[in-house]
Design a protein around this motif. Structure first.
Motif, PDB file in Angstrom:
ATOM      1  N   ILE A 159      11.770  21.894  39.104  1.00 28.23           N
ATOM      2  CA  ILE A 159      12.392  22.194  40.401  1.00 28.23           C
ATOM      3  C   ILE A 159      11.477  21.764  41.550  1.00 28.23           C
ATOM      4  CG2 ILE A 159      13.109  24.079  41.925  1.00 28.23           C
ATOM      5  CD1 ILE A 159      14.083  25.564  39.411  1.00 28.23           C
ATOM      6  N   SER A 160      10.182  22.016  41.403  1.00 30.35           N
ATOM      7  CA  SER A 160       9.223  21.637  42.443  1.00 30.35           C
ATOM      8  C   SER A 160       9.256  20.134  42.698  1.00 30.35           C
ATOM      9  CB  SER A 160       7.807  22.063  42.036  1.00 30.35           C
ATOM     10  OG  SER A 160       7.725  23.459  41.888  1.00 30.35           O
ATOM     11  N   GLY A 161       9.292  19.355  41.629  1.00 30.68           N
ATOM     12  CA  GLY A 161       9.354  17.906  41.775  1.00 30.68           C
ATOM     13  C   GLY A 161      10.637  17.464  42.449  1.00 30.68           C
ATOM     14  N   ALA A 162      11.753  18.074  42.066  1.00 26.24           N
ATOM     15  CA  ALA A 162      13.054  17.701  42.627  1.00 26.24           C
ATOM     16  C   ALA A 162      13.123  17.982  44.126  1.00 26.24           C
ATOM     17  CB  ALA A 162      14.166  18.451  41.897  1.00 26.24           C
ATOM     18  N   ILE A 163      12.554  19.108  44.542  1.00 35.02           N
ATOM     19  CA  ILE A 163      12.596  19.468  45.966  1.00 35.02           C
ATOM     20  C   ILE A 163      11.579  18.665  46.764  1.00 35.02           C
ATOM     21  CG2 ILE A 163      12.295  21.345  47.633  1.00 35.02           C
ATOM     22  CD1 ILE A 163      13.216  23.281  45.468  1.00 35.02           C
ATOM     23  N   ASP A 196      -2.941  15.534  33.178  1.00 33.60           N
ATOM     24  CA  ASP A 196      -2.132  16.397  32.315  1.00 33.60           C
ATOM     25  C   ASP A 196      -0.764  15.731  32.137  1.00 33.60           C
ATOM     26  OD1 ASP A 196      -0.547  18.339  31.166  1.00 33.60           O
ATOM     27  OD2 ASP A 196      -1.318  19.976  32.399  1.00 33.60           O
ATOM     28  N   VAL A 197      -0.630  14.952  31.071  1.00 35.45           N
ATOM     29  CA  VAL A 197       0.553  14.112  30.874  1.00 35.45           C
ATOM     30  C   VAL A 197       1.836  14.936  30.821  1.00 35.45           C
ATOM     31  CG1 VAL A 197       1.689  12.467  29.331  1.00 35.45           C
ATOM     32  CG2 VAL A 197      -0.783  12.349  29.684  1.00 35.45           C
ATOM     33  N   ALA A 198       1.806  16.061  30.115  1.00 35.05           N
ATOM     34  CA  ALA A 198       3.013  16.881  29.967  1.00 35.05           C
ATOM     35  C   ALA A 198       3.506  17.389  31.324  1.00 35.05           C
ATOM     36  CB  ALA A 198       2.729  18.055  29.041  1.00 35.05           C
ATOM     37  N   THR A 199       2.589  17.945  32.114  1.00 39.11           N
ATOM     38  CA  THR A 199       2.961  18.468  33.434  1.00 39.11           C
ATOM     39  C   THR A 199       3.449  17.352  34.350  1.00 39.11           C
ATOM     40  OG1 THR A 199       1.378  20.288  33.288  1.00 39.11           O
ATOM     41  CG2 THR A 199       2.106  19.661  35.489  1.00 39.11           C
ATOM     42  N   LEU A 200       2.739  16.236  34.348  1.00 36.81           N
ATOM     43  CA  LEU A 200       3.109  15.116  35.210  1.00 36.81           C
ATOM     44  C   LEU A 200       4.453  14.517  34.809  1.00 36.81           C
ATOM     45  CD1 LEU A 200      -0.341  13.311  35.637  1.00 36.81           C
ATOM     46  CD2 LEU A 200       0.811  14.848  37.237  1.00 36.81           C
ATOM     47  N   ILE A 205      10.128  13.798  36.075  1.00 36.31           N
ATOM     48  CA  ILE A 205      11.551  13.935  35.766  1.00 36.31           C
ATOM     49  C   ILE A 205      12.251  14.704  36.894  1.00 36.31           C
ATOM     50  CG2 ILE A 205      13.217  15.032  34.215  1.00 36.31           C
ATOM     51  CD1 ILE A 205      11.210  14.466  31.935  1.00 36.31           C
ATOM     52  N   GLY A 206      11.575  15.746  37.400  1.00 38.07           N
ATOM     53  CA  GLY A 206      12.122  16.496  38.531  1.00 38.07           C
ATOM     54  C   GLY A 206      12.294  15.606  39.753  1.00 38.07           C
ATOM     55  N   CYS A 207      11.324  14.735  39.996  1.00 38.59           N
ATOM     56  CA  CYS A 207      11.411  13.805  41.127  1.00 38.59           C
ATOM     57  C   CYS A 207      12.609  12.873  40.975  1.00 38.59           C
ATOM     58  CB  CYS A 207      10.128  12.969  41.234  1.00 38.59           C
ATOM     59  SG  CYS A 207       8.683  13.901  41.794  1.00 38.59           S
ATOM     60  N   ILE A 208      12.828  12.378  39.751  1.00 42.21           N
ATOM     61  CA  ILE A 208      13.961  11.490  39.505  1.00 42.21           C
ATOM     62  C   ILE A 208      15.280  12.220  39.752  1.00 42.21           C
ATOM     63  CG2 ILE A 208      15.190  10.194  37.715  1.00 42.21           C
ATOM     64  CD1 ILE A 208      12.437   9.593  36.466  1.00 42.21           C
ATOM     65  N   ILE A 209      15.353  13.464  39.246  1.00 43.61           N
ATOM     66  CA  ILE A 209      16.561  14.267  39.463  1.00 43.61           C
ATOM     67  C   ILE A 209      16.782  14.478  40.960  1.00 43.61           C
ATOM     68  CG2 ILE A 209      17.576  16.563  39.159  1.00 43.61           C
ATOM     69  CD1 ILE A 209      16.150  16.682  36.439  1.00 43.61           C
ATOM     70  N   GLY A 210      15.690  14.762  41.678  1.00 45.31           N
ATOM     71  CA  GLY A 210      15.789  14.976  43.116  1.00 45.31           C
ATOM     72  C   GLY A 210      16.280  13.743  43.847  1.00 45.31           C
ATOM     73  N   LEU A 211      15.746  12.592  43.457  1.00 44.09           N
ATOM     74  CA  LEU A 211      16.155  11.339  44.102  1.00 44.09           C
ATOM     75  C   LEU A 211      17.634  11.042  43.873  1.00 44.09           C
ATOM     76  CD1 LEU A 211      13.170   8.915  43.399  1.00 44.09           C
ATOM     77  CD2 LEU A 211      13.884   9.827  45.607  1.00 44.09           C
ATOM     78  N   LEU A 212      18.117  11.359  42.670  1.00 41.59           N
ATOM     79  CA  LEU A 212      19.499  11.036  42.322  1.00 41.59           C
ATOM     80  C   LEU A 212      20.510  12.075  42.795  1.00 41.59           C
ATOM     81  CD1 LEU A 212      18.990   9.683  38.678  1.00 41.59           C
ATOM     82  CD2 LEU A 212      19.110   8.410  40.823  1.00 41.59           C
ATOM     83  N   SER A 213      20.003  13.229  43.268  1.00 40.45           N
ATOM     84  CA  SER A 213      20.942  14.277  43.668  1.00 40.45           C
ATOM     85  C   SER A 213      20.596  14.886  45.023  1.00 40.45           C
ATOM     86  CB  SER A 213      20.974  15.376  42.604  1.00 40.45           C
ATOM     87  OG  SER A 213      19.658  15.863  42.363  1.00 40.45           O
ATOM     88  N   PHE A 214      19.498  15.668  45.067  1.00 38.59           N
ATOM     89  CA  PHE A 214      19.163  16.395  46.279  1.00 38.59           C
ATOM     90  C   PHE A 214      18.902  15.475  47.465  1.00 38.59           C
ATOM     91  CE2 PHE A 214      17.288  20.011  43.493  1.00 38.59           C
ATOM     92  CZ  PHE A 214      18.575  20.416  43.182  1.00 38.59           C
ATOM     93  N   ALA A 215      18.256  14.343  47.225  1.00 41.24           N
ATOM     94  CA  ALA A 215      17.924  13.435  48.324  1.00 41.24           C
ATOM     95  C   ALA A 215      19.189  12.957  49.028  1.00 41.24           C
ATOM     96  CB  ALA A 215      17.119  12.243  47.818  1.00 41.24           C
ATOM     97  N   ARG A 216      20.212  12.667  48.230  1.00 38.76           N
ATOM     98  CA  ARG A 216      21.497  12.255  48.817  1.00 38.76           C
ATOM     99  C   ARG A 216      22.135  13.403  49.594  1.00 38.76           C
ATOM    100  NH1 ARG A 216      21.238   8.807  44.370  1.00 38.76           N
ATOM    101  NH2 ARG A 216      22.053   6.707  44.748  1.00 38.76           N
ATOM    102  N   LEU A 217      21.975  14.619  49.052  1.00 39.20           N
ATOM    103  CA  LEU A 217      22.539  15.794  49.727  1.00 39.20           C
ATOM    104  C   LEU A 217      21.855  16.024  51.068  1.00 39.20           C
ATOM    105  CD1 LEU A 217      24.433  18.249  49.555  1.00 39.20           C
ATOM    106  CD2 LEU A 217      22.570  19.505  48.453  1.00 39.20           C
ATOM    107  N   VAL A 218      20.517  15.932  51.090  1.00 40.91           N
ATOM    108  CA  VAL A 218      19.766  16.089  52.336  1.00 40.91           C
ATOM    109  C   VAL A 218      20.167  15.009  53.334  1.00 40.91           C
ATOM    110  CG1 VAL A 218      17.470  15.996  53.377  1.00 40.91           C
ATOM    111  CG2 VAL A 218      17.814  17.236  51.238  1.00 40.91           C
ATOM    112  N   SER A 219      20.312  13.774  52.857  1.00 40.97           N
ATOM    113  CA  SER A 219      20.718  12.669  53.737  1.00 40.97           C
ATOM    114  C   SER A 219      22.102  12.940  54.324  1.00 40.97           C
ATOM    115  CB  SER A 219      20.725  11.352  52.961  1.00 40.97           C
ATOM    116  OG  SER A 219      19.432  11.013  52.539  1.00 40.97           O
TER     117      SER A 219
END
Length: 314
Positions: A159-163, A196-200, A205-219
């Motif tokens: 969630i943190s990455g997505a936001i 830390d590969v797992a955390t990163l 993945i959160g960033c990708i989800i954010g770009l494909l969804s939330f970023a469009r919503l914010v725009s």
């Protein structure tokens, strides 16, 4: 088709964006705007759509790559990655060694960023005022009520990455600032530092989800409700100042997943009380100077962006 020289310049622009993205209060989106690649960046992100996935699943890789402007994105992301991984160790070190000065610097960055963001409110009416107050209230409640350490669970990192990614691509709003509100700034910096590969991977993945969804919503909100949206964002920044107040006294600790003792709850105090309770120098003069430096840097970046915008329109 860009030349090798042009791709090298683009790489340097990515490095500049990455440098901004790791500092709360400085926006990578602003750097993209200053360097003249903001429109291409947004269009490239938006091109990752249904058509792009259709081409990918049909293994039409060349068409897919051209559709998403892949050479541009991969060069820019490489520059951002170089910068983030280079600076993570330094930031982690100074956060531990000079906490009061670093948080004072961040405090100055966020104060002036809030002012500049509020300035961009197109219609300054009672609706914008109420939206701003709501933003202040929500951010204050979140930052004041939450412990120093938020969950390290995979879903919260996701969630943190997505936001955060939404803020990273918006001029004036810092992704690192969002991580700060969520209590994950230090955690992600440490994950980068220790690779830390797992955390990163989860964060990415959160960033990708954010770009494909939330970023469009914010725009969409910015396009249709600009004044209210910007007012809320500015309010968030003001309300979150509680989180970056330089002088804190720890109330209790906890043991993290690495077996280390870290702060769990703390409270803000004035410099004099900080000296009385901790016996440590509050470094008041130095803190004021660092906050002023943060303000100066953001104002300088904003002035450069404004001059380039005027030049472009001319």
């Amino acid at each position: 088709m860009r030349s090798i020289k042009e791709y090298f310049v683009l790489l340097l622009k990515g490095i500049a964006m990455g440098s901004a993205d790791v500092v709360p209060g400085v926006s990578g989106g602003t750097i993209a705007f200053i360097t003249g690649i903001y429109d291409e960046l947004l269009n490239s992100i938006k091109s990752v759509d249904g058509t792009a996935f259709k081409l990918l699943f049909q293994f039409k890789l060349k068409e897919f790559w051209n559709h998403i402007n892949g050479s541009f994105l991969i060069t820019l992301l490489t520059g951002i990655g170089i910068s983030i991984f280079s600076l993570a160790k330094l930031i982690s070190f100074i956060l531990i060694t000079y906490p009061v000065l670093v948080w004072s610097f961040f405090f100055g960055l966020i104060i002036i960023s809030a002012v500049l963001v509020a300035r961009d409110i197109e219609v300054k009416d009672w609706k914008a005022l109420i939206a701003g107050i709501i933003g202040v209230f929500i951010a204050y409640i979140i930052t004041a009520a939450s412990p120093s350490q938020t969950p390290d669970a995979w879903w919260f990192i996701l969630i943190s990455g997505a936001i955060a990614i939404c803020a990273m691509i918006l001029p004036g709003i810092s992704g690192a600032f969002i991580l700060l509100i969520l209590g994950k700034y230090k955690y992600i910096i440490e994950a980068v530092e220790t690779f830390d590969v797992a955390t990163l991977a989860i964060f990415a993945i959160g960033c990708i989800i954010g770009l494909l969804s939330f970023a469009r919503l914010v725009s969409w909100f910015l396009k249709n409700y600009q004044s209210i949206t910007v007012a809320v964002l500015a309010g968030f920044m003001v309300g979150s100042l509680y989180k970056v107040w330089p002088w804190k006294v720890v109330d209790s600790f906890r043991i993290n997943s690495a077996g280390e003792q870290v702060p769990l709850f703390d409270h803000n105090v004035l410099p004099k009380q900080y000296l009385e309770e901790t016996g440590q120098n509050p470094q008041l003069i130095e803190a004021i100077l660092m906050a002023s430096l943060g303000i100066f840097i953001v104002v300088a970046i904003e002035k450069i962006a404004s001059m380039l915008n005027v030049k472009k329109e001319g």
